[in-house]
Design a protein around this motif. Sequence first.
Motif, mmCIF file in Angstrom:
data_model
loop_
_atom_site.group_PDB
_atom_site.id
_atom_site.type_symbol
_atom_site.label_atom_id
_atom_site.label_comp_id
_atom_site.label_asym_id
_atom_site.label_seq_id
_atom_site.Cartn_x
_atom_site.Cartn_y
_atom_site.Cartn_z
ATOM 1 N N ASP A 79 -0.409 13.881 1.302
ATOM 2 C CA ASP A 79 -0.674 15.140 0.295
ATOM 3 C C ASP A 79 -0.791 14.635 -1.172
ATOM 4 O O ASP A 79 -0.672 15.175 -2.146
ATOM 5 N N GLY A 80 -0.459 13.120 -1.286
ATOM 6 C CA GLY A 80 -0.413 12.553 -2.594
ATOM 7 C C GLY A 80 1.376 12.771 -3.284
ATOM 8 O O GLY A 80 1.267 12.251 -4.306
ATOM 9 N N ASP A 103 0.784 -1.237 -0.129
ATOM 10 C CA ASP A 103 0.068 -0.096 -0.092
ATOM 11 C C ASP A 103 0.886 1.216 -0.108
ATOM 12 O O ASP A 103 1.884 1.376 0.793
ATOM 13 N N ASN A 104 0.515 2.340 -0.816
ATOM 14 C CA ASN A 104 1.274 3.527 -0.976
ATOM 15 C C ASN A 104 2.346 3.386 -1.346
ATOM 16 O O ASN A 104 3.382 4.458 -1.536
#
Length: 194
Positions: free
Chosen positions: A51-52, A25-26
Amino acid sequence: MLDALTQRYPWAKQTIDGYLASMIDNAVGLDGVEVVEADLAFVVGRFLGEDGQSVKIDHRSLSGGTRRLAAVLAALLQPAALSGDIPFVAIEEPEASLYPPMLGALYDALAAAACNTQVMVTTQSADLLDNAAADPAQLLVVRDDGTGSAIGPIDQAGRRLLAEGVLTFPELPRCGEMRPAPSLAGLDLLEGRE
């Protein structure tokens, strides 16, 4: 290795980052950092922040599973394996420290690497075999028969259980039904042939 891939085989490095992103994940990817004057190299993770934006994570903060996954993927896609200079890559228990949901993509990475070099994996994990692409014909079973280790393809009873749909490939070892076929040499001796 990751740094060498970035420079010589950027597509292979992108492939590693793609596997990581699909498995963790991420995750965005991993980068190799080399400190030549200290004769030191380490891995830095890139993950999506709240914040992406991509955030670098120090190697000391990466989980053991993430570092192991990076090592397995780098071994499979190392430049010498891609060029054919390393004809054989062996990995013991590549699934160690990984969550079972990650293993489908890991199996895919192992199978894809076999297009460039011969890949041998040792495992006791039925979860790694839980993949539609898993081929029982590519498996050798090792089992201690009391007199030593027997090695061979899945025995006839196991193949029948698979063919008749009684058990799935990963259920075979979970139920204790994965055994090696008797060796032909052993059968010949039992039947009095030489």
